[in-house]
Design a protein around this motif. Structure first.
Motif, PDB file in Angstrom:
ATOM      1  N   MET A   1       0.835  -1.197   0.000  1.00 56.67           N
ATOM      2  CA  MET A   1       0.000   0.000   0.000  1.00 56.67           C
ATOM      3  C   MET A   1       0.873   1.251   0.000  1.00 56.67           C
ATOM      4  O   MET A   1       1.973   1.245   0.559  1.00 56.67           O
ATOM      5  CB  MET A   1      -0.915   0.002   1.221  1.00 56.67           C
ATOM      6  N   LEU A   2       0.370   2.308  -0.587  1.00 54.50           N
ATOM      7  CA  LEU A   2       1.091   3.566  -0.637  1.00 54.50           C
ATOM      8  C   LEU A   2       0.715   4.433   0.562  1.00 54.50           C
ATOM      9  O   LEU A   2      -0.465   4.577   0.900  1.00 54.50           O
ATOM     10  CB  LEU A   2       0.776   4.310  -1.935  1.00 54.50           C
ATOM     11  N   HIS A   3       1.726   5.018   1.196  1.00 58.35           N
ATOM     12  CA  HIS A   3       1.533   5.895   2.351  1.00 58.35           C
ATOM     13  C   HIS A   3       2.311   7.185   2.112  1.00 58.35           C
ATOM     14  O   HIS A   3       3.475   7.147   1.711  1.00 58.35           O
ATOM     15  CB  HIS A   3       2.045   5.242   3.631  1.00 58.35           C
ATOM     16  N   ALA A   4       1.673   8.312   2.366  1.00 59.67           N
ATOM     17  CA  ALA A   4       2.352   9.605   2.325  1.00 59.67           C
ATOM     18  C   ALA A   4       2.630  10.044   3.756  1.00 59.67           C
ATOM     19  O   ALA A   4       1.715  10.092   4.587  1.00 59.67           O
ATOM     20  CB  ALA A   4       1.501  10.639   1.616  1.00 59.67           C
ATOM     21  N   ILE A   5       3.887  10.356   4.050  1.00 59.05           N
ATOM     22  CA  ILE A   5       4.301  10.817   5.375  1.00 59.05           C
ATOM     23  C   ILE A   5       4.697  12.278   5.255  1.00 59.05           C
ATOM     24  O   ILE A   5       5.619  12.616   4.509  1.00 59.05           O
ATOM     25  CB  ILE A   5       5.497  10.010   5.923  1.00 59.05           C
ATOM     26  N   ILE A   6       3.976  13.145   5.966  1.00 60.73           N
ATOM     27  CA  ILE A   6       4.260  14.584   5.934  1.00 60.73           C
ATOM     28  C   ILE A   6       4.867  14.982   7.279  1.00 60.73           C
ATOM     29  O   ILE A   6       4.287  14.739   8.333  1.00 60.73           O
ATOM     30  CB  ILE A   6       2.984  15.400   5.663  1.00 60.73           C
ATOM     31  N   ASP A   7       6.040  15.582   7.212  1.00 59.21           N
ATOM     32  CA  ASP A   7       6.810  15.956   8.398  1.00 59.21           C
ATOM     33  C   ASP A   7       6.940  17.484   8.424  1.00 59.21           C
ATOM     34  O   ASP A   7       7.648  18.069   7.607  1.00 59.21           O
ATOM     35  CB  ASP A   7       8.184  15.276   8.325  1.00 59.21           C
ATOM     36  N   ILE A   8       6.227  18.124   9.368  1.00 61.59           N
ATOM     37  CA  ILE A   8       6.253  19.583   9.485  1.00 61.59           C
ATOM     38  C   ILE A   8       7.293  19.933  10.554  1.00 61.59           C
ATOM     39  O   ILE A   8       7.021  19.858  11.754  1.00 61.59           O
ATOM     40  CB  ILE A   8       4.870  20.137   9.869  1.00 61.59           C
ATOM     41  N   GLY A   9       8.482  20.265  10.104  1.00 59.10           N
ATOM     42  CA  GLY A   9       9.573  20.541  11.023  1.00 59.10           C
ATOM     43  C   GLY A   9       9.783  22.026  11.241  1.00 59.10           C
ATOM     44  O   GLY A   9       9.079  22.870  10.684  1.00 59.10           O
ATOM     45  N   SER A  10      10.771  22.352  12.049  1.00 55.73           N
ATOM     46  CA  SER A  10      11.061  23.747  12.362  1.00 55.73           C
ATOM     47  C   SER A  10      11.728  24.475  11.205  1.00 55.73           C
ATOM     48  O   SER A  10      11.616  25.694  11.084  1.00 55.73           O
ATOM     49  CB  SER A  10      11.962  23.828  13.598  1.00 55.73           C
ATOM     50  N   ASN A  11      12.430  23.735  10.347  1.00 59.84           N
ATOM     51  CA  ASN A  11      13.124  24.350   9.221  1.00 59.84           C
ATOM     52  C   ASN A  11      12.500  23.974   7.877  1.00 59.84           C
ATOM     53  O   ASN A  11      12.405  24.806   6.985  1.00 59.84           O
ATOM     54  CB  ASN A  11      14.602  23.953   9.226  1.00 59.84           C
ATOM     55  N   THR A  12      12.074  22.723   7.734  1.00 60.78           N
ATOM     56  CA  THR A  12      11.515  22.263   6.460  1.00 60.78           C
ATOM     57  C   THR A  12      10.169  21.580   6.664  1.00 60.78           C
ATOM     58  O   THR A  12       9.858  21.093   7.753  1.00 60.78           O
ATOM     59  CB  THR A  12      12.467  21.265   5.770  1.00 60.78           C
ATOM     60  N   ILE A  13       9.388  21.557   5.587  1.00 58.17           N
ATOM     61  CA  ILE A  13       8.161  20.761   5.534  1.00 58.17           C
ATOM     62  C   ILE A  13       8.364  19.761   4.405  1.00 58.17           C
ATOM     63  O   ILE A  13       8.601  20.142   3.262  1.00 58.17           O
ATOM     64  CB  ILE A  13       6.921  21.628   5.281  1.00 58.17           C
ATOM     65  N   ARG A  14       8.290  18.489   4.736  1.00 59.35           N
ATOM     66  CA  ARG A  14       8.624  17.432   3.787  1.00 59.35           C
ATOM     67  C   ARG A  14       7.460  16.473   3.599  1.00 59.35           C
ATOM     68  O   ARG A  14       6.690  16.228   4.529  1.00 59.35           O
ATOM     69  CB  ARG A  14       9.837  16.623   4.275  1.00 59.35           C
ATOM     70  N   GLY A  69      -4.172   9.164  -5.970  1.00 56.73           N
ATOM     71  CA  GLY A  69      -5.004   8.241  -5.212  1.00 56.73           C
ATOM     72  C   GLY A  69      -4.305   7.572  -4.042  1.00 56.73           C
ATOM     73  O   GLY A  69      -4.560   6.393  -3.756  1.00 56.73           O
ATOM     74  N   ILE A  70      -3.447   8.311  -3.351  1.00 54.58           N
ATOM     75  CA  ILE A  70      -2.761   7.760  -2.174  1.00 54.58           C
ATOM     76  C   ILE A  70      -3.713   7.845  -0.986  1.00 54.58           C
ATOM     77  O   ILE A  70      -4.040   8.934  -0.511  1.00 54.58           O
ATOM     78  CB  ILE A  70      -1.450   8.522  -1.896  1.00 54.58           C
ATOM     79  N   ALA A  71      -4.166   6.686  -0.523  1.00 57.84           N
ATOM     80  CA  ALA A  71      -5.238   6.653   0.476  1.00 57.84           C
ATOM     81  C   ALA A  71      -4.762   6.891   1.899  1.00 57.84           C
ATOM     82  O   ALA A  71      -5.529   7.354   2.750  1.00 57.84           O
ATOM     83  CB  ALA A  71      -5.973   5.310   0.399  1.00 57.84           C
ATOM     84  N   HIS A  72      -3.512   6.568   2.188  1.00 57.68           N
ATOM     85  CA  HIS A  72      -3.025   6.636   3.564  1.00 57.68           C
ATOM     86  C   HIS A  72      -2.108   7.854   3.726  1.00 57.68           C
ATOM     87  O   HIS A  72      -1.025   7.910   3.132  1.00 57.68           O
ATOM     88  CB  HIS A  72      -2.271   5.359   3.927  1.00 57.68           C
ATOM     89  N   VAL A  73      -2.571   8.814   4.511  1.00 56.90           N
ATOM     90  CA  VAL A  73      -1.827  10.058   4.718  1.00 56.90           C
ATOM     91  C   VAL A  73      -1.559  10.235   6.214  1.00 56.90           C
ATOM     92  O   VAL A  73      -2.475  10.158   7.038  1.00 56.90           O
ATOM     93  CB  VAL A  73      -2.609  11.274   4.187  1.00 56.90           C
ATOM     94  N   HIS A  74      -0.308  10.452   6.561  1.00 57.23           N
ATOM     95  CA  HIS A  74       0.100  10.649   7.948  1.00 57.23           C
ATOM     96  C   HIS A  74       0.854  11.969   8.021  1.00 57.23           C
ATOM     97  O   HIS A  74       1.762  12.208   7.226  1.00 57.23           O
ATOM     98  CB  HIS A  74       1.020   9.525   8.420  1.00 57.23           C
ATOM     99  N   ALA A  75       0.489  12.817   8.953  1.00 57.61           N
ATOM    100  CA  ALA A  75       1.168  14.102   9.102  1.00 57.61           C
ATOM    101  C   ALA A  75       1.471  14.364  10.569  1.00 57.61           C
ATOM    102  O   ALA A  75       0.609  14.169  11.430  1.00 57.61           O
ATOM    103  CB  ALA A  75       0.314  15.230   8.535  1.00 57.61           C
TER     104      ALA A  75
END
Length: 306
Positions: A1-14, A69-75
């Motif tokens: 399965m495809l998962h998108a991982i979003i990391d909101i950091g102090s310097n970058t957002i990835r 159509g990436i169903a799994h999103v984690h932030a």
């Protein structure tokens, strides 16, 4: 399965997209925006411009996610949003306007993710890990490949640059002020100050850039291994206040194009901590908080299980 991982950091957002099947995962794509959220904290409050920049970037990520159509999103968000006095209100607004449900992780959780993510790269059974972010530094002590202690220090490369550096690169006097500030933070955490280790593992964007710089300046050294004894000279090359030669400018631009204002403060933090621990070297690890999040929150692995 495809998962998108979003990391909101102090310097970058990835955003990183992974294919995860059972206990195996493969990185498919990475996108990064250098925002410097820690620089949008005014008396501890995340100001409107910081919120708007975050919303714009997350909307762009969501457009990509929905297109494919990436169903799994984690932030998740770390130090900048975690420390903001209006953290809850800012996250609620960001979620409402983007559809991205953002989880603020504690300093201890962030350290645990770091440890799990970097476990595969640990060569020594005992040591200390260090993740220097824009707003905080995570410290992890491990013995026999098991975590024994973890701390989140209010010591970030962007935050300390904002507090002590007037220009793009620090002067010699500003470098001394940064070192003194780092020493003061360590004085407030006796359990951390008393740690000792010969070898360290380093993670995060600052140490990634420092590792590239070290490789350019010391090409005969082991790749990704920073000699602690070389760090003062590296900081002095770019933090003396003197004009840079073309050669040194090229090294700086090649190693830290997105971190010109934070790389020297970050190196000074790294050296202060490593010198306190009597460490000889710092091995940079590509795997960190996002990979640790996958292991712990998606696959379900405890930090001392692997």
């Amino acid at each position: 399965m495809l998962h998108a991982i979003i990391d909101i950091g102090s310097n970058t957002i990835r955003m990183a997209v992974y294919q995860i099947e059972g206990r195996a995962f493969t990185l498919l794509l990475k996108r990064k925006h250098t925002v410097g959220l820690a620089g949008y904290l005014d008396h501890g409050r995340l100001v409107r411009e910081g919120i708007e920049k975050t919303v714009k970037i997350l909307r762009g990520f969501m457009e990509f996610i929905e297109t494919f159509g990436i169903a799994h999103v984690h932030a998740f968000a770390t130090a900048a949003l975690r420390s903001a006095t209006n953290s809850r209100a800012a996250v609620e607004e960001i979620t409402r306007r983007t559809g991205v449900v953002v989880r603020i992780v504690s300093g201890e959780e962030e350290a645990a993710y770091d440890f799990i993510g970097a476990t595969q790269n640990i060569e020594h059974a005992d040591g200390v890990m260090m993740d220097i972010g824009g707003g905080s530094t995570e410290i992890i002590h491990y013995v026999d490949h098991e975590m024994r202690g973890r701390w989140s220090l209010p010591l970030g490369s962007l935050a300390i640059a904002k507090a002590h550096v007037g220009g793009l690169l620090p002067t010699a006097e500003e470098c001394r002020a940064i070192r003194a500030a780092a020493e003061s933070v360590l004085d407030g955490v006796p359990d951390v100050r008393q740690l000792r280790t010969r070898h360290m593992v380093g993670m995060g964007g600052v140490l990634s850039s420092a590792s590239r710089m070290h490789g350019l300046l010391y090409p005969d050294e082991t790749p990704r291994l920073l000699r602690v004894s070389n760090l003062p000279a590296m900081a002095e090359m770019f933090g003396s206040g003197a004009s840079l030669s073309e050669e040194r400018t090229a090294v700086l631009l090649r190693s830290a194009p997105d971190r010109l204002h934070t790389i020297i403060p970050g190196i000074l933090i790294a050296h202060t901590i490593a010198d306190t621990f009597a460490a000889a070297d710092i091995l940079y690890s590509d795997s960190g908080v996002r990979e640790g999040y996958i292991w712990k929150e998606i696959i379900g692995v405890d930090e001392n299980e692997r």
